[in-house]
Design a protein around this motif. Structure first.
Motif, PDB file in Angstrom:
ATOM      1  N   UNK A 124      63.505  52.258  16.300  1.00 20.40           N
ATOM      2  CA  UNK A 124      63.251  52.988  15.065  1.00 20.40           C
ATOM      3  C   UNK A 124      62.283  54.136  15.189  1.00 20.40           C
ATOM      4  N   UNK A 125      61.988  54.575  16.422  1.00 21.09           N
ATOM      5  CA  UNK A 125      61.056  55.671  16.635  1.00 21.09           C
ATOM      6  C   UNK A 125      61.794  57.006  16.685  1.00 21.09           C
ATOM      7  N   UNK A 126      61.123  58.060  16.251  1.00 24.43           N
ATOM      8  CA  UNK A 126      61.711  59.392  16.275  1.00 24.43           C
ATOM      9  C   UNK A 126      61.816  59.902  17.710  1.00 24.43           C
ATOM     10  N   UNK A 127      62.916  60.585  18.017  1.00 23.32           N
ATOM     11  CA  UNK A 127      63.147  61.104  19.367  1.00 23.32           C
ATOM     12  C   UNK A 127      62.114  62.146  19.764  1.00 23.32           C
ATOM     13  N   UNK A 128      61.443  62.764  18.800  1.00 27.69           N
ATOM     14  CA  UNK A 128      60.475  63.805  19.097  1.00 27.69           C
ATOM     15  C   UNK A 128      59.103  63.287  19.475  1.00 27.69           C
ATOM     16  N   UNK A 129      58.876  61.985  19.397  1.00 26.83           N
ATOM     17  CA  UNK A 129      57.565  61.407  19.665  1.00 26.83           C
ATOM     18  C   UNK A 129      57.522  60.727  21.036  1.00 26.83           C
ATOM     19  N   UNK A 130      56.314  60.476  21.519  1.00 23.54           N
ATOM     20  CA  UNK A 130      56.157  59.930  22.868  1.00 23.54           C
ATOM     21  C   UNK A 130      55.590  58.526  22.899  1.00 23.54           C
ATOM     22  N   UNK A 131      54.618  58.228  22.044  1.00 25.46           N
ATOM     23  CA  UNK A 131      53.983  56.918  22.084  1.00 25.46           C
ATOM     24  C   UNK A 131      53.814  56.302  20.721  1.00 25.46           C
ATOM     25  N   UNK A 132      53.840  54.984  20.670  1.00 25.10           N
ATOM     26  CA  UNK A 132      53.641  54.263  19.413  1.00 25.10           C
ATOM     27  C   UNK A 132      52.936  52.955  19.736  1.00 25.10           C
ATOM     28  N   UNK A 133      51.782  52.738  19.140  1.00 25.18           N
ATOM     29  CA  UNK A 133      50.955  51.577  19.438  1.00 25.18           C
ATOM     30  C   UNK A 133      51.163  50.472  18.406  1.00 25.18           C
ATOM     31  N   UNK A 134      51.306  49.234  18.901  1.00 29.92           N
ATOM     32  CA  UNK A 134      51.492  48.063  18.042  1.00 29.92           C
ATOM     33  C   UNK A 134      50.461  47.005  18.446  1.00 29.92           C
ATOM     34  N   UNK A 135      49.499  46.728  17.590  1.00 32.30           N
ATOM     35  CA  UNK A 135      48.455  45.748  17.907  1.00 32.30           C
ATOM     36  C   UNK A 135      48.631  44.492  17.071  1.00 32.30           C
ATOM     37  N   UNK A 136      48.638  43.352  17.741  1.00 31.05           N
ATOM     38  CA  UNK A 136      48.758  42.060  17.072  1.00 31.05           C
ATOM     39  C   UNK A 136      47.406  41.353  17.081  1.00 31.05           C
ATOM     40  N   UNK A 137      47.038  40.738  15.962  1.00 29.81           N
ATOM     41  CA  UNK A 137      45.844  39.909  15.923  1.00 29.81           C
ATOM     42  C   UNK A 137      46.106  38.662  16.757  1.00 29.81           C
ATOM     43  N   UNK A 138      45.180  38.309  17.618  1.00 33.69           N
ATOM     44  CA  UNK A 138      45.345  37.148  18.487  1.00 33.69           C
ATOM     45  C   UNK A 138      45.572  35.879  17.664  1.00 33.69           C
ATOM     46  N   UNK A 139      46.443  35.019  18.168  1.00 34.03           N
ATOM     47  CA  UNK A 139      46.695  33.739  17.512  1.00 34.03           C
ATOM     48  C   UNK A 139      45.444  32.870  17.561  1.00 34.03           C
ATOM     49  N   UNK A 140      45.297  31.991  16.571  1.00 38.62           N
ATOM     50  CA  UNK A 140      44.129  31.111  16.535  1.00 38.62           C
ATOM     51  C   UNK A 140      44.069  30.229  17.777  1.00 38.62           C
ATOM     52  N   UNK A 141      45.237  29.861  18.308  1.00 40.61           N
ATOM     53  CA  UNK A 141      45.268  29.024  19.513  1.00 40.61           C
ATOM     54  C   UNK A 141      44.707  29.772  20.713  1.00 40.61           C
ATOM     55  N   UNK A 142      44.928  31.101  20.772  1.00 40.07           N
ATOM     56  CA  UNK A 142      44.407  31.908  21.874  1.00 40.07           C
ATOM     57  C   UNK A 142      42.889  31.990  21.770  1.00 40.07           C
ATOM     58  N   UNK A 143      42.387  32.163  20.550  1.00 38.74           N
ATOM     59  CA  UNK A 143      40.938  32.197  20.345  1.00 38.74           C
ATOM     60  C   UNK A 143      40.314  30.850  20.724  1.00 38.74           C
ATOM     61  N   UNK A 144      40.948  29.763  20.298  1.00 39.93           N
ATOM     62  CA  UNK A 144      40.407  28.428  20.577  1.00 39.93           C
ATOM     63  C   UNK A 144      40.352  28.154  22.071  1.00 39.93           C
TER      64      UNK A 144
END
Length: 224
Positions: A124-144
């Motif tokens: 779903x990104x435009x052909x004219x662009x180069x980068x798109x950042x997607x950040x996920x909040x760490x799961x509680x299990x990863x923190x634990x």
């Protein structure tokens, strides 16, 4: 996000790129534990682990510049970070991860996800662009598993990269691109109020990497 105005259109409003006023809320996304990486939140050893599905040559230049720009006081920068991160903040390749699409592991903080033109369009990104950042909040299990409370920053950040457009860049620009995209996972927005790693190459010239202002923002605003 490089080569896209989406960050400005969503949540940042109009931005006068000529302004000399430093607006913190526009420069960074927030503060840890809601942004950034748990691996550097303790202000001691500052390691950020990354992986890639292509392992491009310029990634090595990115590591060298990232480490040099974010060096600590033991590396010859007295007073850096007010005593935090004495060895600086380091980008460490996740050696357990092969250069394939599935290379994100339990220890990966951010991942370069190169896409063909068709994969880029399907995302779903435009052909004219180069980068798109997607950040996920760490799961509680990863923190634990790391004996820290939830939330505990991003895990992981995926940077989608339009490989055909990336391939057309100069070697120097590719390194600047990686530095800019890494900053999104560290807690920075696209921003043009001052010279900064946040300068995104659309509304202002892409930045040369992490500058003194950015280092201060990391220490006293994002991880302060």
């Amino acid at each position: 996000m490089l080569a896209t105005a989406l960050g400005f259109a969503l949540g940042m409003g109009s931005l006068d790129v000529a302004t000399a006023n430093h607006e913190i809320s526009q420069h960074i996304k927030g503060s840890y534990p809601n942004v950034g990486y748990q691996g550097i939140a303790g202000l001691g050893y500052g390691g950020v682990r990354f992986s890639s599905d292509r392992c491009k040559p310029q990634e090595d230049n990115f590591v060298a510049d990232f480490d040099a720009q974010l060096e600590g006081y033991l590396g010859g920068k007295p007073g850096q970070y007010g005593g935090a991160w004495p060895n600086g903040i380091r980008a460490v390749r996740d050696v357990a991860s092969p250069c394939v699409t599935s290379s994100i592991t339990s220890s990966t903080d951010f991942h370069w996800d190169f896409m063909t033109a068709s994969e880029w369009a399907a995302a779903g990104h435009s052909a004219g662009y180069t980068g798109h950042s997607h950040s996920d909040i760490a799961l509680s299990s990863w923190c634990a598993a790391r004996n820290v409370s939830y939330p505990c920053g991003y895990h992981p950040t995926r940077i989608h990269i339009n490989e055909p457009k990336y391939a057309a860049y100069t070697k120097a620009y590719k390194t600047q691109f990686f530095l800019h995209e890494s900053a999104h996972g560290m807690g920075f927005r696209d921003y043009c109020g001052h010279d900064s790693v946040s300068n995104n190459g659309v509304l202002c010239v892409i930045g040369d990497g992490y500058l003194p202002l950015d280092r201060n923002m990391l220490r006293w605003q994002i991880y302060g």
